[in-house]
Design an enzyme around this catalytic site. Structure first.
Site, PDB file in Angstrom:
ATOM      1  N   TRP A 103       7.866   9.496   5.389  1.00  0.00           N
ATOM      2  CA  TRP A 103       6.522   8.960   5.666  1.00  0.00           C
ATOM      3  C   TRP A 103       5.787   9.819   6.670  1.00  0.00           C
ATOM      4  O   TRP A 103       4.585  10.031   6.548  1.00  0.00           O
ATOM      5  CB  TRP A 103       6.600   7.491   6.103  1.00  0.00           C
ATOM      6  CG  TRP A 103       7.212   6.671   5.025  1.00  0.00           C
ATOM      7  CD1 TRP A 103       8.442   6.086   5.023  1.00  0.00           C
ATOM      8  CD2 TRP A 103       6.644   6.393   3.720  1.00  0.00           C
ATOM      9  NE1 TRP A 103       8.675   5.463   3.812  1.00  0.00           N
ATOM     10  CE2 TRP A 103       7.596   5.636   3.006  1.00  0.00           C
ATOM     11  CE3 TRP A 103       5.438   6.722   3.102  1.00  0.00           C
ATOM     12  CZ2 TRP A 103       7.371   5.190   1.697  1.00  0.00           C
ATOM     13  CZ3 TRP A 103       5.208   6.281   1.803  1.00  0.00           C
ATOM     14  CH2 TRP A 103       6.171   5.525   1.116  1.00  0.00           C
ATOM     15  N   ASP A 172       2.510   4.938  13.293  1.00  0.00           N
ATOM     16  CA  ASP A 172       2.775   4.201  12.061  1.00  0.00           C
ATOM     17  C   ASP A 172       3.875   3.174  12.352  1.00  0.00           C
ATOM     18  O   ASP A 172       5.038   3.537  12.521  1.00  0.00           O
ATOM     19  CB  ASP A 172       3.217   5.186  10.970  1.00  0.00           C
ATOM     20  CG  ASP A 172       3.550   4.494   9.656  1.00  0.00           C
ATOM     21  OD1 ASP A 172       3.507   3.251   9.598  1.00  0.00           O
ATOM     22  OD2 ASP A 172       3.859   5.215   8.685  1.00  0.00           O
ATOM     23  N   LYS A 196       5.947  -5.484   5.078  1.00  0.00           N
ATOM     24  CA  LYS A 196       7.335  -5.507   5.520  1.00  0.00           C
ATOM     25  C   LYS A 196       7.542  -6.573   6.586  1.00  0.00           C
ATOM     26  O   LYS A 196       8.365  -7.449   6.458  1.00  0.00           O
ATOM     27  CB  LYS A 196       7.752  -4.135   6.039  1.00  0.00           C
ATOM     28  CG  LYS A 196       7.669  -3.075   4.955  1.00  0.00           C
ATOM     29  CD  LYS A 196       7.758  -1.690   5.538  1.00  0.00           C
ATOM     30  CE  LYS A 196       7.258  -0.653   4.564  1.00  0.00           C
ATOM     31  NZ  LYS A 196       8.022  -0.592   3.327  1.00  0.00           N
TER      32      LYS A 196
HETATM   33  N1  PMP Z   1       4.899   4.255   6.484  1.00  0.00           N
HETATM   34  C1  PMP Z   1       6.124   3.706   6.465  1.00  0.00           C
HETATM   35  C2  PMP Z   1       6.990   3.815   7.672  1.00  0.00           C
HETATM   36  C3  PMP Z   1       6.562   3.045   5.308  1.00  0.00           C
HETATM   37  O1  PMP Z   1       7.779   2.501   5.279  1.00  0.00           O
HETATM   38  C4  PMP Z   1       5.706   2.952   4.198  1.00  0.00           C
HETATM   39  C5  PMP Z   1       6.065   2.192   2.932  1.00  0.00           C
HETATM   40  N2  PMP Z   1       7.361   2.088   2.610  1.00  0.00           N
HETATM   41  C6  PMP Z   1       4.458   3.570   4.264  1.00  0.00           C
HETATM   42  C7  PMP Z   1       4.075   4.190   5.424  1.00  0.00           C
HETATM   43  C8  PMP Z   1       3.510   3.536   3.090  1.00  0.00           C
HETATM   44  O2  PMP Z   1       2.898   2.316   3.090  1.00  0.00           O
HETATM   45  P1  PMP Z   1       1.916   1.824   1.925  1.00  0.00           P
HETATM   46  O3  PMP Z   1       2.767   1.615   0.731  1.00  0.00           O
HETATM   47  O4  PMP Z   1       1.351   0.560   2.514  1.00  0.00           O
HETATM   48  O5  PMP Z   1       0.896   2.874   1.715  1.00  0.00           O
END
Ligand code: PMP
Length: 361
Positions: A103, A172, A196
């Site tokens: 990520w 994030d 989450k």
């Molecule tokens: N950042 C982290 C730490 C994640 O775990 C995730 C999704 N698993 C995301 C960003 C991406 O999020 P989204 O699907 O809401 O775009």
């Protein structure tokens, strides 16, 4: 009552039962309106209460100071990967990132579309099994960026890196927002996809310090500017009303558990139960994350062989323990034990894993 399982999916993830039941109760007739909340105008007084209530709960639970705006946006955390550089970039200044996993990498890549990106620390050398120490951000950075919890690898920042006073830290927190007490003043921007730890998919929480709203170039499309949404209290356009409503219900549940303080204690107990099992298993279960980087939210581990891993995931599911297959980049198993996962669920997983080891080693 319908049978419920213990759901260890990484996201969308388990929600508090009380929140689901309340939504069920209010589904057809929201507060005597004779309509579902899904059918009501986002400008109605009934929805206004939900909207404000959700934001107020975030502010109260995270102790967010008045000079920060709370925004409910769409497009997932992935949209913030480009909204951050777009809203915070500054001519001639590098954007500095820490690379702690998939990520972070996606955020770094999006930053690259806007200017000079610098990766100041990385744990890629060991398949992201740790959080780098002694991270140094430059005084001249437009902003610094970290991923607080690495959902795939099961690592989490337990100490925040020092950031020069003038450099805003963007964080994030998609997979660990409100898992423990955090001082929001250390951050310029906090963002999290809700699916989450605080609600369903479809809404992203962004908490941003007011002065940072002014950096964005005026000729940026309206929807891409935090400033637009801040000026209209996230009602510039039709927002994800239902998702915000579910966040409100789930945050009410969290408040009932003693807020972030209360859940932090429970989260530490839950994580300890599984990490203790791993540590006492004589190497049968092997944790991916280094001990001082272990996540409270996503516990990643391997078994002696891929065949045993597959068998374990399958038998767990037969025992009502769902969603334990690890992400392909780490393999093995991953137990996501977010705020809404009760300690009973974790205990049940630990009992199962103990028995599995006895039967299979
Ligand atoms: N950042 C982290 C730490 C994640 O775990 C995730 C999704 N698993 C995301 C960003 C991406 O999020 P989204 O699907 O809401 O775009």
């Amino acid at each position: 009552m319908t049978k419920r399982v213990y759901n260890f999916y990484a996201g969308p993830a388990t929600l508090p039962l009380s929140a689901l039941k309340k939504a069920q109760k209010e589904l057809l007739d929201f507060k005597g309106t004779g309509m579902s909340l899904m059918e009501i105008s986002h400008r109605s007084k009934e929805y206004a209460e939900v909207h404000t209530g959700a934001s107020d709960l975030v502010r109260e639970l995270m102790k967010i100071p008045d000079d920060y705006k709370i925004l409910w946006l769409q497009g997932g955390a992935s949209t913030q990967f480009y909204m951050i550089p777009l809203n915070l970039q500054q001519e001639g200044k590098p954007m500095e990132y820490v690379n702690t996993g998939a990520w972070s990498k996606k955020a770094i890549k999006e930053g690259g579309f806007f200017g000079d990106v610098k990766v100041v620390a990385s744990s890629e050398d060991k398949n992201f099994s740790y959080i780098p120490k002694n991270i140094q951000f430059g005084d001249n950075a437009a902003f610094a960026h970290i991923t607080a919890n690495n959902t795939i690898y099961g690592t989490e920042f337990h100490n925040w890196p020092k950031v020069p006073a003038e450099v805003p830290l963007a964080c994030d927190m998609s997979s660990n927002i409100m898992d423990k007490v955090v001082d929001p003043k250390q951050f310029g921007v906090i963002y999290a996809g809700a699916q989450k730890n605080i609600g369903p998919s479809g809404v992203t929480l962004v908490i941003v310090r007011e002065d940072l709203l002014e950096r964005v170039p005026e000729n940026t499309p309206a929807m891409q500017k935090w400033k637009t949404h801040a000026a209209k209290d996230s009602l510039f356009n039709t927002g994800p009303c239902w998702a915000i409503y579910m966040c409100k219900l789930s945050l009410e549940h969290l408040k009932g558990l003693g807020g972030v303080n209360g859940i932090e204690k429970i989260n530490r107990e839950k994580a300890k139960l599984i990490y203790d099992l791993i540590d006492k298993s004589d190497g049968f279960f092997k944790g991916h994350a280094e001990v001082d980087s272990r996540s409270l939210m996503n516990v990643t581990f391997n078994l002696p062989t891929p065949e045993l891993e597959e068998k374990c995931v399958k038998e767990a599911a037969q025992n009502g323990l769902i969603g334990l297959k690890g992400h392909r980049s780490v393999g093995g198993m991953r137990a996501s034990i977010y705020n809404a996962m009760q300690i009973e669920g974790v205990q049940s997983l630990v009992n199962f894993l103990n028995k599995f080891q006895e039967d299979n080693q």
